[in-house]
Design a protein around this motif. Sequence first.
Motif, PDB file in Angstrom:
ATOM      1  N   HIS A 257     -55.823 -47.107  -1.320  1.00  0.00           N
ATOM      2  CA  HIS A 257     -55.088 -48.233  -1.899  1.00  0.00           C
ATOM      3  C   HIS A 257     -53.684 -48.298  -1.298  1.00  0.00           C
ATOM      4  CE1 HIS A 257     -53.786 -51.047  -5.023  1.00  0.00           C
ATOM      5  NE2 HIS A 257     -52.725 -50.280  -5.209  1.00  0.00           N
ATOM      6  N   ALA A 258     -52.944 -47.203  -1.381  1.00  0.00           N
ATOM      7  CA  ALA A 258     -51.634 -47.032  -0.715  1.00  0.00           C
ATOM      8  C   ALA A 258     -50.702 -48.226  -0.903  1.00  0.00           C
ATOM      9  CB  ALA A 258     -51.833 -46.729   0.767  1.00  0.00           C
ATOM     10  N   ARG A 259     -50.613 -48.716  -2.116  1.00  0.00           N
ATOM     11  CA  ARG A 259     -49.698 -49.790  -2.499  1.00  0.00           C
ATOM     12  C   ARG A 259     -49.212 -49.486  -3.913  1.00  0.00           C
ATOM     13  NH1 ARG A 259     -54.165 -52.565  -0.745  1.00  0.00           N
ATOM     14  NH2 ARG A 259     -54.640 -53.305  -2.842  1.00  0.00           N
ATOM     15  N   PRO A 260     -48.310 -50.281  -4.453  1.00  0.00           N
ATOM     16  CA  PRO A 260     -47.974 -50.090  -5.869  1.00  0.00           C
ATOM     17  C   PRO A 260     -49.236 -50.131  -6.726  1.00  0.00           C
ATOM     18  CG  PRO A 260     -46.423 -51.606  -4.847  1.00  0.00           C
ATOM     19  CD  PRO A 260     -47.500 -51.356  -3.829  1.00  0.00           C
ATOM     20  N   VAL A 261     -49.289 -49.254  -7.709  1.00  0.00           N
ATOM     21  CA  VAL A 261     -50.478 -49.151  -8.561  1.00  0.00           C
ATOM     22  C   VAL A 261     -50.236 -49.890  -9.870  1.00  0.00           C
ATOM     23  CG1 VAL A 261     -51.978 -47.571  -9.846  1.00  0.00           C
ATOM     24  CG2 VAL A 261     -51.213 -46.980  -7.530  1.00  0.00           C
ATOM     25  N   ALA A 262     -51.111 -50.832 -10.158  1.00  0.00           N
ATOM     26  CA  ALA A 262     -50.974 -51.650 -11.357  1.00  0.00           C
ATOM     27  C   ALA A 262     -51.275 -50.841 -12.616  1.00  0.00           C
ATOM     28  CB  ALA A 262     -51.927 -52.844 -11.283  1.00  0.00           C
ATOM     29  N   PRO A 263     -50.667 -51.210 -13.744  1.00  0.00           N
ATOM     30  CA  PRO A 263     -51.041 -50.593 -15.017  1.00  0.00           C
ATOM     31  C   PRO A 263     -52.515 -50.866 -15.311  1.00  0.00           C
ATOM     32  CG  PRO A 263     -49.000 -51.840 -15.217  1.00  0.00           C
ATOM     33  CD  PRO A 263     -49.584 -52.197 -13.895  1.00  0.00           C
ATOM     34  N   PHE A 264     -53.079 -50.070 -16.208  1.00  0.00           N
ATOM     35  CA  PHE A 264     -54.493 -50.184 -16.553  1.00  0.00           C
ATOM     36  C   PHE A 264     -54.632 -50.298 -18.067  1.00  0.00           C
ATOM     37  CE2 PHE A 264     -58.525 -47.599 -17.392  1.00  0.00           C
ATOM     38  CZ  PHE A 264     -59.369 -48.690 -17.223  1.00  0.00           C
TER      39      PHE A 264
ATOM     40  N   ARG B  41     -60.385 -38.010 -20.859  1.00  0.00           N
ATOM     41  CA  ARG B  41     -61.266 -37.302 -21.789  1.00  0.00           C
ATOM     42  C   ARG B  41     -60.644 -37.258 -23.191  1.00  0.00           C
ATOM     43  NH1 ARG B  41     -62.150 -31.452 -19.974  1.00  0.00           N
ATOM     44  NH2 ARG B  41     -60.133 -31.157 -21.023  1.00  0.00           N
ATOM     45  N   THR B  42     -59.339 -36.989 -23.236  1.00  0.00           N
ATOM     46  CA  THR B  42     -58.652 -36.905 -24.526  1.00  0.00           C
ATOM     47  C   THR B  42     -58.525 -38.280 -25.171  1.00  0.00           C
ATOM     48  OG1 THR B  42     -57.422 -35.002 -23.680  1.00  0.00           O
ATOM     49  CG2 THR B  42     -56.589 -36.045 -25.683  1.00  0.00           C
ATOM     50  N   LEU B  43     -58.194 -39.294 -24.376  1.00  0.00           N
ATOM     51  CA  LEU B  43     -58.128 -40.651 -24.918  1.00  0.00           C
ATOM     52  C   LEU B  43     -59.477 -41.069 -25.497  1.00  0.00           C
ATOM     53  CD1 LEU B  43     -55.950 -42.507 -22.229  1.00  0.00           C
ATOM     54  CD2 LEU B  43     -55.244 -41.780 -24.524  1.00  0.00           C
ATOM     55  N   HIS B  44     -60.552 -40.720 -24.805  1.00  0.00           N
ATOM     56  CA  HIS B  44     -61.885 -41.055 -25.296  1.00  0.00           C
ATOM     57  C   HIS B  44     -62.168 -40.361 -26.625  1.00  0.00           C
ATOM     58  CE1 HIS B  44     -66.152 -41.842 -25.466  1.00  0.00           C
ATOM     59  NE2 HIS B  44     -66.440 -40.571 -25.332  1.00  0.00           N
ATOM     60  N   ARG B  45     -61.833 -39.093 -26.728  1.00  0.00           N
ATOM     61  CA  ARG B  45     -62.101 -38.343 -27.961  1.00  0.00           C
ATOM     62  C   ARG B  45     -61.348 -38.907 -29.153  1.00  0.00           C
ATOM     63  NH1 ARG B  45     -62.041 -31.988 -25.883  1.00  0.00           N
ATOM     64  NH2 ARG B  45     -64.063 -32.062 -24.826  1.00  0.00           N
ATOM     65  N   GLN B  46     -60.202 -39.525 -28.897  1.00  0.00           N
ATOM     66  CA  GLN B  46     -59.403 -40.076 -29.989  1.00  0.00           C
ATOM     67  C   GLN B  46     -59.593 -41.582 -30.158  1.00  0.00           C
ATOM     68  OE1 GLN B  46     -57.885 -38.198 -32.176  1.00  0.00           O
ATOM     69  NE2 GLN B  46     -58.546 -36.383 -31.024  1.00  0.00           N
ATOM     70  N   GLY B  47     -60.609 -42.141 -29.477  1.00  0.00           N
ATOM     71  CA  GLY B  47     -60.968 -43.528 -29.697  1.00  0.00           C
ATOM     72  C   GLY B  47     -60.204 -44.547 -28.873  1.00  0.00           C
ATOM     73  N   PHE B  48     -59.469 -44.085 -27.858  1.00  0.00           N
ATOM     74  CA  PHE B  48     -58.676 -45.004 -27.040  1.00  0.00           C
ATOM     75  C   PHE B  48     -59.379 -45.402 -25.734  1.00  0.00           C
ATOM     76  CE2 PHE B  48     -55.280 -42.740 -29.449  1.00  0.00           C
ATOM     77  CZ  PHE B  48     -54.711 -43.846 -30.073  1.00  0.00           C
TER      78      PHE B  48
ATOM     79  N   SER C 133     -63.450 -46.099 -23.709  1.00  0.00           N
ATOM     80  CA  SER C 133     -64.885 -46.301 -23.916  1.00  0.00           C
ATOM     81  C   SER C 133     -65.714 -45.109 -23.454  1.00  0.00           C
ATOM     82  CB  SER C 133     -65.343 -47.571 -23.190  1.00  0.00           C
ATOM     83  OG  SER C 133     -65.096 -47.464 -21.788  1.00  0.00           O
ATOM     84  N   HIS C 134     -65.224 -44.351 -22.494  1.00  0.00           N
ATOM     85  CA  HIS C 134     -65.870 -43.097 -22.085  1.00  0.00           C
ATOM     86  C   HIS C 134     -64.829 -42.215 -21.413  1.00  0.00           C
ATOM     87  CE1 HIS C 134     -66.178 -44.332 -17.813  1.00  0.00           C
ATOM     88  NE2 HIS C 134     -66.670 -45.490 -18.223  1.00  0.00           N
ATOM     89  N   GLU C 135     -65.251 -41.086 -20.891  1.00  0.00           N
ATOM     90  CA  GLU C 135     -64.318 -40.084 -20.383  1.00  0.00           C
ATOM     91  C   GLU C 135     -63.745 -40.406 -19.015  1.00  0.00           C
ATOM     92  OE1 GLU C 135     -66.006 -36.200 -20.563  1.00  0.00           O
ATOM     93  OE2 GLU C 135     -65.883 -36.097 -22.757  1.00  0.00           O
ATOM     94  N   GLY C 136     -64.218 -41.486 -18.395  1.00  0.00           N
ATOM     95  CA  GLY C 136     -63.706 -41.845 -17.078  1.00  0.00           C
ATOM     96  C   GLY C 136     -64.319 -41.009 -15.973  1.00  0.00           C
TER      97      GLY C 136
ATOM     98  N   GLY D  89     -66.546 -48.765 -15.028  1.00  0.00           N
ATOM     99  CA  GLY D  89     -66.688 -49.511 -16.265  1.00  0.00           C
ATOM    100  C   GLY D  89     -65.829 -49.001 -17.411  1.00  0.00           C
ATOM    101  N   LEU D  90     -64.936 -48.072 -17.131  1.00  0.00           N
ATOM    102  CA  LEU D  90     -64.061 -47.544 -18.175  1.00  0.00           C
ATOM    103  C   LEU D  90     -63.190 -48.661 -18.752  1.00  0.00           C
ATOM    104  CD1 LEU D  90     -62.765 -45.144 -19.719  1.00  0.00           C
ATOM    105  CD2 LEU D  90     -61.176 -44.919 -17.779  1.00  0.00           C
ATOM    106  N   GLU D  91     -63.137 -48.743 -20.066  1.00  0.00           N
ATOM    107  CA  GLU D  91     -62.277 -49.688 -20.762  1.00  0.00           C
ATOM    108  C   GLU D  91     -61.398 -48.925 -21.738  1.00  0.00           C
ATOM    109  OE1 GLU D  91     -64.568 -52.711 -22.642  1.00  0.00           O
ATOM    110  OE2 GLU D  91     -65.397 -53.499 -20.761  1.00  0.00           O
TER     111      GLU D  91
END
Length: 229
Positions: free
Chosen positions: A48-55, A92-99, A101-104, A111-113
Amino acid sequence: MVVRRKSAAFYNKKPRARTLSGFDPACRDCPRLARHLDRIKAEHPSYHARPVAPFGPERAELLVVGLAPGLHGANRTGRPFTGDHAGILLYRTLHRQGFASHEGSADPSDGLELIGCRVTNAVKCLPPQNKPQPDEVRRCNHYLVEEIALVRPRAILALGAIAHRAVLMAFGLAPGRHRFAHHAVHELPGASLFDSYHCSRYNTQTKRLTAPMFEAVVRDIATFLRSAR
């Protein structure tokens, strides 16, 4: 958990007209970082090697602020904390706390949301040796100002001291107003700032930050957000 309840007037700076989401994919405002990205792109044409957008969604209760893209992580994949060791623990931690959709995974098309959560960095471009200079943090900070105004988070998670100071800068607060400490909570105008050591490979390998330590911070955030609804 240490709780500090100091506050100050929010840094009410209007977003620039040229950006609607606190991000400019063509930004080259930091000469050292722009040159570094040019070299990385020449060495790794597929990166990618450019500014990285928020997710994550543009409106979210939780905003996670990291340091900067990693060389073979977000700088390669174009998604924050994707493809490097830090992202494994984070998602993984965000997923466990409901933030999440999966562990990435290391694949940005997995398809991670994110759910009620958005992930960004204090500095949007890869810095040499993962060390942005103070003037680069300051120059990039208006994007964080704009993003906080857009997202309107009730909780902000700062991963490391540089991210912590960048958040304070975005609120127009002096660095010494709220001191960084792992598992500390600071009351800012309209949001609570939660601190954690960065979930980097170095911190986890040296046990400065363990998975239970990090999960305790994110669990406290989830509890705080549920109780505030």
